[in-house]
Design a protein around this motif. Structure first.
Motif, PDB file in Angstrom:
ATOM      1  N   UNK A  65       0.847  -1.200   0.000  1.00 15.85           N
ATOM      2  CA  UNK A  65       0.000   0.000   0.000  1.00 15.85           C
ATOM      3  C   UNK A  65       0.884   1.251   0.000  1.00 15.85           C
ATOM      4  N   UNK A  66       1.990   1.212   0.755  1.00 16.48           N
ATOM      5  CA  UNK A  66       2.935   2.340   0.754  1.00 16.48           C
ATOM      6  C   UNK A  66       3.521   2.510  -0.657  1.00 16.48           C
ATOM      7  N   UNK A  67       3.872   1.380  -1.291  1.00 20.15           N
ATOM      8  CA  UNK A  67       4.403   1.443  -2.668  1.00 20.15           C
ATOM      9  C   UNK A  67       3.350   2.050  -3.605  1.00 20.15           C
ATOM     10  N   UNK A  68       2.076   1.681  -3.388  1.00 20.36           N
ATOM     11  CA  UNK A  68       1.010   2.195  -4.261  1.00 20.36           C
ATOM     12  C   UNK A  68       0.854   3.712  -4.094  1.00 20.36           C
ATOM     13  N   UNK A  69       1.034   4.231  -2.868  1.00 19.33           N
ATOM     14  CA  UNK A  69       0.976   5.682  -2.661  1.00 19.33           C
ATOM     15  C   UNK A  69       2.148   6.360  -3.376  1.00 19.33           C
ATOM     16  N   UNK A  70       3.324   5.706  -3.318  1.00 18.35           N
ATOM     17  CA  UNK A  70       4.494   6.237  -4.045  1.00 18.35           C
ATOM     18  C   UNK A  70       4.215   6.252  -5.551  1.00 18.35           C
ATOM     19  N   UNK A  71       3.543   5.202  -6.060  1.00 20.82           N
ATOM     20  CA  UNK A  71       3.142   5.164  -7.474  1.00 20.82           C
ATOM     21  C   UNK A  71       2.221   6.351  -7.790  1.00 20.82           C
ATOM     22  N   UNK A  72       1.276   6.602  -6.872  1.00 21.46           N
ATOM     23  CA  UNK A  72       0.320   7.694  -7.080  1.00 21.46           C
ATOM     24  C   UNK A  72       1.040   9.038  -7.176  1.00 21.46           C
ATOM     25  N   UNK A  73       1.978   9.282  -6.270  1.00 21.36           N
ATOM     26  CA  UNK A  73       2.754  10.520  -6.293  1.00 21.36           C
ATOM     27  C   UNK A  73       3.643  10.588  -7.538  1.00 21.36           C
ATOM     28  N   UNK A 114      10.303   9.679  -6.082  1.00 15.20           N
ATOM     29  CA  UNK A 114       9.257   8.666  -5.891  1.00 15.20           C
ATOM     30  C   UNK A 114       9.564   7.380  -6.655  1.00 15.20           C
ATOM     31  N   UNK A 115      10.278   7.497  -7.761  1.00  7.48           N
ATOM     32  CA  UNK A 115      10.721   6.291  -8.458  1.00  7.48           C
ATOM     33  C   UNK A 115      11.691   5.505  -7.574  1.00  7.48           C
ATOM     34  N   UNK A 116      12.548   6.236  -6.874  1.00  9.34           N
ATOM     35  CA  UNK A 116      13.474   5.581  -5.934  1.00  9.34           C
ATOM     36  C   UNK A 116      12.706   4.885  -4.819  1.00  9.34           C
ATOM     37  N   UNK A 117      11.682   5.551  -4.261  1.00  5.73           N
ATOM     38  CA  UNK A 117      10.878   4.932  -3.200  1.00  5.73           C
ATOM     39  C   UNK A 117      10.194   3.658  -3.702  1.00  5.73           C
ATOM     40  N   UNK A 118       9.676   3.719  -4.930  1.00  9.98           N
ATOM     41  CA  UNK A 118       9.008   2.544  -5.515  1.00  9.98           C
ATOM     42  C   UNK A 118       9.989   1.368  -5.604  1.00  9.98           C
ATOM     43  N   UNK A 119      11.189   1.630  -6.120  1.00 15.17           N
ATOM     44  CA  UNK A 119      12.181   0.562  -6.282  1.00 15.17           C
ATOM     45  C   UNK A 119      12.636   0.012  -4.928  1.00 15.17           C
ATOM     46  N   UNK A 120      12.839   0.900  -3.951  1.00 18.31           N
ATOM     47  CA  UNK A 120      13.226   0.442  -2.610  1.00 18.31           C
ATOM     48  C   UNK A 120      12.146  -0.456  -2.019  1.00 18.31           C
ATOM     49  N   UNK A 121      10.888  -0.055  -2.211  1.00 20.48           N
ATOM     50  CA  UNK A 121       9.775  -0.856  -1.694  1.00 20.48           C
ATOM     51  C   UNK A 121       9.647  -2.191  -2.406  1.00 20.48           C
ATOM     52  N   UNK A 122       9.779  -2.180  -3.732  1.00 23.18           N
ATOM     53  CA  UNK A 122       9.623  -3.420  -4.511  1.00 23.18           C
ATOM     54  C   UNK A 122      10.679  -4.457  -4.142  1.00 23.18           C
ATOM     55  N   UNK A 123      11.917  -4.005  -3.902  1.00 23.38           N
ATOM     56  CA  UNK A 123      12.987  -4.944  -3.530  1.00 23.38           C
ATOM     57  C   UNK A 123      12.631  -5.743  -2.292  1.00 23.38           C
ATOM     58  N   UNK A 124      12.009  -5.076  -1.316  1.00 26.80           N
ATOM     59  CA  UNK A 124      11.575  -5.775  -0.097  1.00 26.80           C
ATOM     60  C   UNK A 124      10.344  -6.622  -0.376  1.00 26.80           C
ATOM     61  N   UNK A 125       9.417  -6.083  -1.164  1.00 30.79           N
ATOM     62  CA  UNK A 125       8.156  -6.782  -1.427  1.00 30.79           C
ATOM     63  C   UNK A 125       8.374  -8.092  -2.191  1.00 30.79           C
TER      64      UNK A 125
END
Length: 633
Positions: free
Chosen positions: A125-133, A389-400
């Motif tokens: 959900x946090x990744x999805x908010x980063x996608x939205x931004x 925000x692209x960086x946040x998405x990638x950081x989140x995806x690596x964990x996910x």
């Protein structure tokens, strides 16, 4: 291909290399060791490195916090990381299968699965908010730059709005006017805060008031789950290729933001605020507790992901070296991210004419309010926003990726037949769909309350309890000598004396200290000025207990089904390793794991004695008993 395979073999059994590859095809392996290291770095380096560590550092004495932080890394972080990697690699099993080492403690594996489920639901959900931004940043002017939007309130005061009001003012006068404006407007809210609260979330007034599902966030949640599923569609074979980008590109973005940040006016002030040591804080227990907790949670210990990722390694891979590299990379990233965050916040504080502490924040407040507002002050701000925000998405995806793979691997290994190995893609799809459906309530107007509730309770003290029990069960129930011999058999050398002492005494003591510290420092959860009601806190505690309760429940279940005339006899049999505990492939089953010519089901434990004095049974080799090989399939 042959050269790489031969290089991976350290036991000299080159003729059996082809056999080994064929046998492992059923479960899969990393394409090469770089894939494993990058995946583990992506798993350990997550959003917390960017939005939690820098804040903890400045709050706990700046540069002085680095001292307890690195002490905890050396005495707790790296040893626990090495233990989990070696555990998964030795057995080539996920977080459930490894507990053949002591079946009574399999509940620890189920606890890890429950924790990974909770984290996997809210993390996406946090990744999805980063996608939205990220998508919202694709405009000439960022939507949170000004206060002239339909959702803004009269209390909104934007930095750029104020700049426009003072056309032609000198920079110093502008700074003074803004400072005066901010200091005398007690109810001042920034456009980025109102965009976050009133537009993105449409935040409700209570955790029980769900309101409507925010369709844009729901769509982004769907996008993020589709991305995760596609990257894991072939398990580690596909995710191992994706991490070449997802684990490395965040460092490119961090470096771009760092170079941009340090060239701004006021950046030096922000960095000094981040680094200046306050040595008196070293004597405070809270600082040490925060350091230990941050190391523990940041490395992903007790989530089950490290065991899972290591289970796809080749048996003789040097996981000792990997654990040191990954742990240090993770902590260095946290420190580096602090420079990126505080250089921009220092610039923003200078622009506003306020202290850095007034603009510093952590968690979602930093990622979606403070930092985006600071980015509006830069020329071509949409570009910097897209990068961030692209960086946040990638950081989140690596964990996910690893959270989802942990659950899928545990299910597939537990069922363990040929059919489910072939249908692993469908298992991944089913888990992803379930994760999406369970994440829908978090996209409602009360979603952020639930997200923070899960973050605070679902993965807090339960992780500490799980890790402590894992240490005790391996070192004292299975036996430290047995485990050290297993590692020597796998790596060719025993764990260094330092790690032996840490595993047996120091790390469990530190984990216990974290547990006590967590209990003493406990404060009921709040979000800004909202205090959670009692029933919501109770739900949080139930989430925390749901993972820990797996351990005693499974232990009782195992005791009931174990043979034995007395309780003590049952206890001994329930904690004794299963007959199929040991290396997964026959060619690695040497020493005390070497199969005899014709073992019978009745003498299961005698076939694989697990005592140091019986450790030198002659090796039979890969031409041993064929029925053991069949049972593996």
């Amino acid at each position: 291909m042959v050269g790489k395979g031969a290089k991976g073999m350290l036991n000299g059994a080159v003729p059996s290399e082809a056999t080994k590859r064929d046998q492992k095809l059923t479960r899969g392996n990393w394409g090469n060791q770089i894939e494993f290291v990058l995946t583990s770095v992506g798993y350990a380096v997550g959003l917390g490195n960017v939005w939690r560590f820098p804040y903890l550092c400045y709050r706990n004495g700046g540069g002085a916090f680095m001292f307890p932080y690195f002490i905890m890394l050396i005495f707790c972080g790296i040893p626990l990381f090495f233990m989990e990697l070696s555990f998964g690699q030795f057995a080539s099993q996920g977080c459930l299968g490894v507990w053949k080492i002591s079946p009574m403690f399999k509940g620890v594996g189920y606890g890890m699965m429950v924790v990974s489920t909770y984290i996997g639901i809210y993390y996406n959900v946090v990744i999805s908010i980063a996608f939205y931004y990220f998508f919202s940043s694709m405009t000439p002017v960022l939507p949170w730059a000004y206060c002239n939007n339909p959702w803004n309130t009269p209390d909104c005061v934007g930095v750029l709005d104020a700049s426009n009001l003072t056309n032609g003012s000198q920079p110093n006068a502008l700074s003074g006017n803004l400072s005066h404006l901010l200091n005398h407007t007690l109810k001042r809210t920034s456009p980025s805060e109102e965009y976050w609260r009133l537009y993105v979330l449409k935040l409700s007034d209570d955790i029980g008031n769900f309101g409507e599902v925010r369709l844009p966030l729901l769509g982004c949640l769907g996008v993020s789950w589709v991305v995760v599923f596609l990257c894991l569609i072939r398990g580690v074979k596909s995710s191992g290729k994706v991490v070449y980008f997802t684990a490395t590109f965040p460092y490119v973005v961090l470096t771009i933001l760092f170079v941009r940040g340090v060239t701004l006016e006021g950046a030096f002030t922000g960095i000094m605020y981040y680094l200046t040591p306050q040595w008196d804080k070293i004597l405070e227990a809270k600082v040490w507790g925060d350091a230990a907790s941050q190391i523990f949670y940041s490395l992903g210990c007790a989530w089950g992901g490290l065991i899972t990722m290591a289970s796809y390694n080749k048996f003789h891979n040097n996981c000792y070296r990997d654990s040191v590299i990954i742990s240090i990379t993770n902590c260095a990233t946290s420190v580096y991210a602090g420079f990126v965050i505080f250089s921009i916040l220092g610039f923003m504080a200078k622009h506003l004419g306020v202290d850095v502490s007034r603009v510093a924040d952590h968690g979602p407040g930093l990622a979606f309010v403070a930092y985006p507002e600071a980015l509006t002050l830069l020329p071509i701000s949409p570009l910097w926003s897209l990068l961030f925000f692209f960086m946040l998405i990638l950081l989140g995806l690596g964990t996910q990726f690893c959270l989802l793979e942990t659950l899928v691997t545990a299910i597939v290994d537990e069922v363990g037949n040929e059919w489910i190995l072939q249908k692993k893609t469908y298992v991944t799809l089913a888990v992803a769909v379930a994760g999406f459906l369970l994440g829908i309530p978090l996209t409602s107007q009360a979603g952020i309350y639930w997200l923070l509730l899960m973050d605070n309770y679902a993965a807090s003290f339960s992780l500490v309890v799980i890790s402590c029990i894992m240490c005790v069960s391996i070192m004292y129930i299975y036996g430290h000598r047995n485990y050290f011999q297993d590692i020597q058999m796998m790596l060719g050398f025993p764990p260094p004396l330092f790690f032996q002492i840490c595993w047996r005494f120091v790390s469990p003591a530190i984990i216990f200290f974290i547990l006590i510290f967590t209990v003493i420092q406990y404060r009921p959860i709040t979000y800004n000025h909202y205090e959670y009601p009692g029933w919501a806190v109770a739900v949080g505690f139930l989430m925390a207990l749901s993972s820990v309760i797996c351990i005693p429940l499974y232990a009782l279940f195992q005791l009931c089904r174990t043979d034995g005339d007395t309780l003590l006899q049952r206890l001994k049999n329930a904690t004794k390793p299963s007959r199929d505990w040991g290396p997964a492939l026959l060619e690695h089953q040497t020493g005390r794991y070497a199969p005899t010519i014709a073992p019978s089901p009745e003498d299961g434990f005698e076939v694989q004695p697990l005592h140091p004095d019986k450790a030198q049974i002659p090796m039979v080799g890969s031409n041993g008993s064929s029925h053991l090989q069949d049972s593996r399939i």
